[in-house]
Design a protein around this motif. Structure first.
Motif, PDB file in Angstrom:
ATOM      1  N   UNK A   1      -6.985  -2.249   2.410  1.00  0.00           N
ATOM      2  CA  UNK A   1      -8.167  -2.988   2.863  1.00  0.00           C
ATOM      3  C   UNK A   1      -7.818  -4.435   3.209  1.00  0.00           C
ATOM      4  N   UNK A   2      -6.950  -5.047   2.393  1.00  0.00           N
ATOM      5  CA  UNK A   2      -6.532  -6.426   2.671  1.00  0.00           C
ATOM      6  C   UNK A   2      -5.810  -6.509   4.023  1.00  0.00           C
TER       7      UNK A   2
ATOM      8  N   UNK B   1      -3.186   5.361  -6.157  1.00  0.00           N
ATOM      9  CA  UNK B   1      -3.954   5.393  -4.912  1.00  0.00           C
ATOM     10  C   UNK B   1      -5.038   4.325  -4.863  1.00  0.00           C
ATOM     11  N   UNK B   2      -5.573   3.954  -6.015  1.00  0.00           N
ATOM     12  CA  UNK B   2      -6.599   2.919  -6.051  1.00  0.00           C
ATOM     13  C   UNK B   2      -6.029   1.575  -5.585  1.00  0.00           C
TER      14      UNK B   2
ATOM     15  N   UNK C   1       0.834  -1.212   0.000  1.00  0.00           N
ATOM     16  CA  UNK C   1       0.000   0.000   0.000  1.00  0.00           C
ATOM     17  C   UNK C   1       0.868   1.261   0.000  1.00  0.00           C
ATOM     18  N   UNK C   2       1.913   1.252   0.854  1.00  0.00           N
ATOM     19  CA  UNK C   2       2.799   2.421   0.937  1.00  0.00           C
ATOM     20  C   UNK C   2       3.540   2.658  -0.378  1.00  0.00           C
ATOM     21  N   UNK C   3       4.029   1.565  -0.999  1.00  0.00           N
ATOM     22  CA  UNK C   3       4.773   1.696  -2.260  1.00  0.00           C
ATOM     23  C   UNK C   3       3.857   2.203  -3.377  1.00  0.00           C
ATOM     24  N   UNK C   4       2.641   1.666  -3.433  1.00  0.00           N
ATOM     25  CA  UNK C   4       1.683   2.136  -4.443  1.00  0.00           C
ATOM     26  C   UNK C   4       1.366   3.611  -4.252  1.00  0.00           C
ATOM     27  N   UNK C   5       1.300   4.031  -3.007  1.00  0.00           N
ATOM     28  CA  UNK C   5       1.015   5.446  -2.710  1.00  0.00           C
ATOM     29  C   UNK C   5       2.171   6.322  -3.195  1.00  0.00           C
ATOM     30  N   UNK C   6       3.425   5.828  -3.014  1.00  0.00           N
ATOM     31  CA  UNK C   6       4.595   6.575  -3.499  1.00  0.00           C
ATOM     32  C   UNK C   6       4.522   6.738  -5.016  1.00  0.00           C
ATOM     33  N   UNK C   7       4.024   5.674  -5.695  1.00  0.00           N
ATOM     34  CA  UNK C   7       3.916   5.707  -7.158  1.00  0.00           C
ATOM     35  C   UNK C   7       2.707   6.519  -7.638  1.00  0.00           C
TER      36      UNK C   7
END
Length: 526
Positions: free
Chosen positions: A306-307, A298-299, A289-295
């Motif tokens: 949630x997982x 956000x979805x 989640x954190x890595x996706x947020x850095x990229x």
């Protein structure tokens, strides 16, 4: 256990020739046809349970451990019962039966206190603290770990002592208590030198990386991660491997390499799915989640968040956190009084045992009973009698712990025969130097020696230790070791009035591993 192995051999069977499912069948046969006592039947269940664990038959493993407990009785089998309960509680945690695990931890703590098993008591406290950690209540976990502080010196296993300090360190990091964490990690680094456990040493590097990253030093964190070593094939190595990769992903994200971070996490996700460990899975999803947020995705970040939340919710439902609250801590506080009495009884026993019986025993024993056969120095049996006599007569003394540096590499590279020659020469120099200085020299075990200097000050002890260290450094080792030299590290402390010898040795030991941590070939005072 040795008697049971002999019975198996006498029947024409070989326990070492079987593994896996065959081993389970083998030990079932031994239980039914060879084991003749309840203790022997318990051992067959314990061994069979180990094989079932290797085959990932976790429920069957748990069932057999419970059957083993059914064969054992207090007080005679207290030590075995505590060992089985510790294994059982770990397996219960692995399958998510946290309430049953807590019940075993609680029962173990009571038995350990009642029968005076300090290490087993510490293990049960660590188990309770770990449940709080898994729940996410790190403050409460820390309160459990701190329950061990008062008995730290009485824990016989250095490995266990390091483990509990690492659990505390993890809590400090999670709670953002950076100063306390930095102090504790230095102590862990010193202790790890004497423990020689790759997994625990790897945890120290992992936590150093976390601390570096929290303080904004991602490059230093990556260097710490690169120092982690572990052997594949056991559950602790698997946990450490996954945790290191998760930390690596965070570091890569911090240095603006999110694609590499995501690739690392992809590999971790495969490993964690195989292990199906909920706590690791939650950390994986939090990291993703954190890595996706850095990229900026956000979805997907929300998807992983949630997982992780679902796993966290399950943990919060299943871990009996209320039972780990004030009442459990109060129960342990009551045990602290009993533990103090146990430690006090040990101290009193040391004083009372120097009676006529002891004097008669000393007269009857032959000289070789008190002498180490390799070095001709006093041995541990002699040391026990000597210390009790000194306590009885309230003789002040300095205690010196001496350890040969890098001795394992001498054995590995030059042979054990050469290693024995090195030990003999170190001991000869020890007795030669201290012969006329009112000192007693003891081979404590392996490459470790003790010197007792009666009525000596700390300054005098330090001077003698430094002279002896230099004597060993300047010794002509060429004929024995070839090109390599040999050095020793020394830890020194003074015995304090009213304390037992276990505490004195613990403080000298801490000084020794500080000498090792500072570079070896030196003397450190407590």
């Amino acid at each position: 256990m040795e008697l049971l192995i002999n019975k198996i051999s006498d029947s024409g069977l070989d326990a070492s020739s079987v593994s896996g499912e065959e081993a389970i069948i083998f030990w079932n046969h031994v239980r039914q046809h060879i084991a003749s006592t309840s203790q022997e039947r318990a051992q067959t269940y314990i061994i069979s349970a180990e094989y079932r664990s290797e085959l990932k038959q976790f429920q069957a493993c748990i069932d057999e451990l419970k059957l083993a407990l059914g064969q054992l009785q207090l007080p005679g089998d207290a030590e075995t019962i505590l060992s089985v309960k510790n294994s059982l509680s770990e397996h219960l945690v692995d399958i998510g039966d946290y309430s049953s695990a807590l019940s075993e931890y609680s029962s173990s703590s009571a038995i350990a206190v009642e029968h005076g098993f300090i290490d087993a008591y510490a293990l049960s406290i660590l188990g309770m603290g770990n449940l709080c950690d898994a729940y996410g209540d790190h403050n409460r976990a820390l309160r459990y770990y701190q329950k061990i502080d008062g008995i730290d010196h009485a824990i016989s296993s250095r490995s266990l002592r390091l483990r509990y300090k690492l659990y505390m360190l993890s809590c400090y990091i999670e709670l953002g208590r950076i100063a306390a964490a930095n102090d504790l990690i230095r102590e862990c680094e010193e202790l790890s030198i004497l423990v020689s456990n790759k997994i625990l040493a790897g945890q120290i590097h992992l936590y150093q990386a976390k601390l570096n990253r929290q303080q904004g030093n991602s490059h230093d964190a990556l260097l710490s991660i690169s120092n982690v070593q572990y052997s594949s094939g056991n559950i602790n190595s698997s946990w450490l491997s996954s945790m290191v990769r998760l930390e690596l992903a965070y570091c890569l994200g911090d240095v603006n390499k999110p694609q590499l971070a995501k690739l690392v996490l992809h590999h971790v996700s495969k490993r964690i799915k195989l292990d199906s460990a909920p706590i690791l899975s939650k950390r994986l999803f939090d990291s993703l989640s954190d890595i996706c947020e850095i990229q900026g995705d956000y979805k997907q970040a929300l998807h992983y968040q949630k997982k992780g939340y679902r796993i966290e919710s399950d943990l919060m439902k299943n871990i009996p956190i209320t039972e780990l609250g004030a009442s459990q801590l109060r129960r342990l506080s009551r045990y602290e009084l009993q533990l103090k009495l146990i430690l006090s009884e040990i101290e009193n026993k040391e004083l009372k045992e120097t009676t006529e019986n002891q004097k008669n025993t000393v007269k009857k024993l032959q000289q070789d009973v008190f002498t180490d056969p390799l070095t001709a120095l006093h041995n541990r049996r002699w040391l026990d009698v000597k210390l009790k006599d000194m306590l009885l007569h309230e003789t002040p003394f300095a205690l010196m712990v001496i350890d040969i540096d890098h001795f394992k590499s001498i054995n590995d590279e030059l042979s054990h025969l050469v290693g024995d020659k090195a030990i003999v020469n170190v001991s000869h120099e020890l007795s030669a130097y201290f012969r006329f200085r009112g000192a007693s020299c003891v081979r404590f075990g392996g490459e470790e020696f003790l010197v007792i200097l009666e009525k000596a000050s700390l300054e005098q002890a330090e001077m003698h230790a430094e002279n002896y260290r230099e004597r060993i450094f300047q010794f002509g080792w060429q004929d024995i070791l070839g090109e390599r030299g040999l050095t020793v590290s020394v830890g020194i402390t003074l015995h304090r009035e009213g304390e037992n010898t276990q505490r004195t040795f613990y403080r000298a030991d801490k000084a020794l591993y500080r000498a090792k941590a500072n570079g070896r070939n030196q003397v450190c005072c407590e």
